[in-house]
Structures are given as structure tokens and as C-alpha cells.
Write a protein that holds these residues in place. Structure first.
Motif, PDB file in Angstrom:
ATOM      1  N   VAL A 169       0.756  -0.771  -0.314  1.00 14.36           N
ATOM      2  CA  VAL A 169      -0.309  -0.607   0.046  1.00 14.36           C
ATOM      3  C   VAL A 169       0.566   1.386   0.217  1.00 14.36           C
ATOM      4  CG1 VAL A 169      -2.051   1.503   0.922  1.00 14.36           C
ATOM      5  CG2 VAL A 169      -2.377  -1.319   1.116  1.00 14.36           C
ATOM      6  N   VAL A 170       0.450   2.194  -0.877  1.00 15.17           N
ATOM      7  CA  VAL A 170       1.398   3.225  -0.822  1.00 15.17           C
ATOM      8  C   VAL A 170       0.095   4.508  -0.806  1.00 15.17           C
ATOM      9  CG1 VAL A 170       2.670   4.914  -2.211  1.00 15.17           C
ATOM     10  CG2 VAL A 170       3.112   2.163  -2.189  1.00 15.17           C
TER      11      VAL A 170
ATOM     12  N   GLU B 197      -9.929  -3.043  -1.437  1.00 14.86           N
ATOM     13  CA  GLU B 197      -9.097  -2.971  -0.412  1.00 14.86           C
ATOM     14  C   GLU B 197      -7.926  -4.146  -0.540  1.00 14.86           C
ATOM     15  OE1 GLU B 197     -11.771  -6.083   1.802  1.00 14.86           O
ATOM     16  OE2 GLU B 197     -12.557  -4.629   2.899  1.00 14.86           O
ATOM     17  N   CYS B 198      -7.160  -3.904   0.175  1.00 14.56           N
ATOM     18  CA  CYS B 198      -5.854  -4.333   0.268  1.00 14.56           C
ATOM     19  C   CYS B 198      -5.099  -5.077   1.875  1.00 14.56           C
ATOM     20  CB  CYS B 198      -4.138  -3.354  -0.900  1.00 14.56           C
ATOM     21  SG  CYS B 198      -3.241  -4.314  -0.990  1.00 14.56           S
TER      22      CYS B 198
ATOM     23  N   GLY C 279      -2.300   9.653  -4.677  1.00 14.98           N
ATOM     24  CA  GLY C 279      -3.007   9.411  -4.179  1.00 14.98           C
ATOM     25  C   GLY C 279      -2.742   7.888  -3.390  1.00 14.98           C
ATOM     26  N   VAL C 280      -3.641   6.612  -3.264  1.00 16.39           N
ATOM     27  CA  VAL C 280      -3.285   5.701  -3.533  1.00 16.39           C
ATOM     28  C   VAL C 280      -3.402   4.395  -4.387  1.00 16.39           C
ATOM     29  CG1 VAL C 280      -4.465   3.732  -1.369  1.00 16.39           C
ATOM     30  CG2 VAL C 280      -5.086   5.990  -1.154  1.00 16.39           C
ATOM     31  N   SER C 281      -2.198   3.671  -4.095  1.00 15.54           N
ATOM     32  CA  SER C 281      -1.730   2.727  -4.698  1.00 15.54           C
ATOM     33  C   SER C 281      -1.731   1.289  -3.911  1.00 15.54           C
ATOM     34  CB  SER C 281      -0.706   3.219  -5.620  1.00 15.54           C
ATOM     35  OG  SER C 281      -0.317   4.152  -6.549  1.00 15.54           O
TER      36      SER C 281
ATOM     37  N   HIS D 225       0.190  -7.310  -9.530  1.00 17.49           N
ATOM     38  CA  HIS D 225      -0.925  -7.121  -9.868  1.00 17.49           C
ATOM     39  C   HIS D 225      -1.590  -5.455  -8.904  1.00 17.49           C
ATOM     40  CE1 HIS D 225      -2.302 -10.184 -12.813  1.00 17.49           C
ATOM     41  NE2 HIS D 225      -1.920 -10.448 -11.691  1.00 17.49           N
ATOM     42  N   SER D 226      -1.308  -4.528  -9.510  1.00 19.89           N
ATOM     43  CA  SER D 226      -1.165  -3.154  -9.450  1.00 19.89           C
ATOM     44  C   SER D 226      -2.670  -2.146  -9.627  1.00 19.89           C
ATOM     45  CB  SER D 226      -0.233  -2.181  -9.379  1.00 19.89           C
ATOM     46  OG  SER D 226      -0.344  -1.530 -11.051  1.00 19.89           O
TER      47      SER D 226
END
Length: 142
Positions: free
Chosen positions: A64-65, A113-114, A70-72, A78-79
Motif C-alpha cells: 500500500v502506498v 481493499e488491500c 493518491g493511493v496505490s 497486480h497494481s
């Protein structure tokens, strides 16, 4: 002629000859050019905004970045990238006592979700504190 039956280089009528008058360099050649600049340059005297805080949580398979873009998520190679303008809100929680679960909710109500496994409770607590701070910066006023 040389020993192989060809002409030796540099003799009269050999080679390309000098460039035409007024051309100091051949096509595609010339003095070194400055490297290209990429992206939009701010107007003279205007400083770009400083980069905001960022957050990174990663395990063997997932990441999670959260940063100024934003959010990645990266899940098993897979991204998925979610720019701030497309995010309604972001939720997070401790999952099963050992993992961080982050959910991105988009304006149409869908969520993504991650889950990132922490190696220790100390690391998980550190992630929770950091994520709270970073999301507080980017989600302020929503």
C-alpha cells in the motif's frame, strides 16, 4: 586499388566528401543538445508545492502506498492506482491482529481493499500511526 580488389579510403573521389557550404554538421549531428525537460515547468519565480508526506506498507506479496498522487495497491503483482480526485474516502483497520487492511471507497460506492501482513505488532502499530497522519493530511476537509 588495395590488395583485396577494392579502393583505398581517402583517395580522390572516394568517400562522401566535405559537407555542403553552410552546413557545419552533417544531418543528425551537431553540438550537444541539453537534455529534454519532462512535465510542466512552473512559471518563472513560482515554486512547485513541496511534496507531501507519504506512507508505504509492504509484505512479500502486497503493498500500500499513499502519497500526494493518491493511493496505490499492489496485490500479487497486480497494481491499482486511485488518484485523490477519484477517492471519496479511505478506511483502514487491523485485520486478524497481524495485518493492516486498507480500503479505498470511490464516489459510486464501490470499494477496493488491500491487506498487508506486518512482521510484528511493533511494525503494525508504526504503520497505523503513520497512515493516520498521512491520510489526515490528504483527506482534510472531506
Amino acid at each position: 586499388m588495395d590488395q583485396y580488389g577494392g579502393h583505398q579510403h581517402g583517395g580522390p573521389g572516394q568517400g562522401f566528401g566535405p559537407p555542403p557550404a553552410g552546413h557545419g554538421y552533417g544531418y543528425g549531428y551537431g553540438p550537444p543538445q541539453p537534455p529534454p525537460t519532462y512535465g510542466v515547468q512552473p512559471p518563472y519565480g513560482v515554486q512547485p508545492p513541496p511534496p507531501g508526506p507519504d506512507f508505504l506498507a509492504v509484505d512479500r506479496r502486497n503493498a500500500v502506498v499513499v502519497d500526494q498522487d493518491g493511493v496505490s495497491f499492489e496485490i500479487n503483482g497486480h497494481s491499482a492506482d486511485f488518484p485523490w480526485h477519484g477517492i471519496l474516502t479511505v478506511r483502514y483497520k487491523v485485520d486478524r491482529g497481524t495485518a493492516l487492511m486498507v480500503a479505498v471507497i470511490v464516489p459510486d460506492g464501490r470499494f477496493f481493499e488491500c491487506r498487508v501482513d506486518a512482521r510484528s505488532a511493533v511494525k503494525l502499530n508504526e504503520w497505523m500511526r503513520q497512515l493516520a497522519h498521512v491520510l489526515g493530511v490528504y483527506l482534510a476537509g472531506r
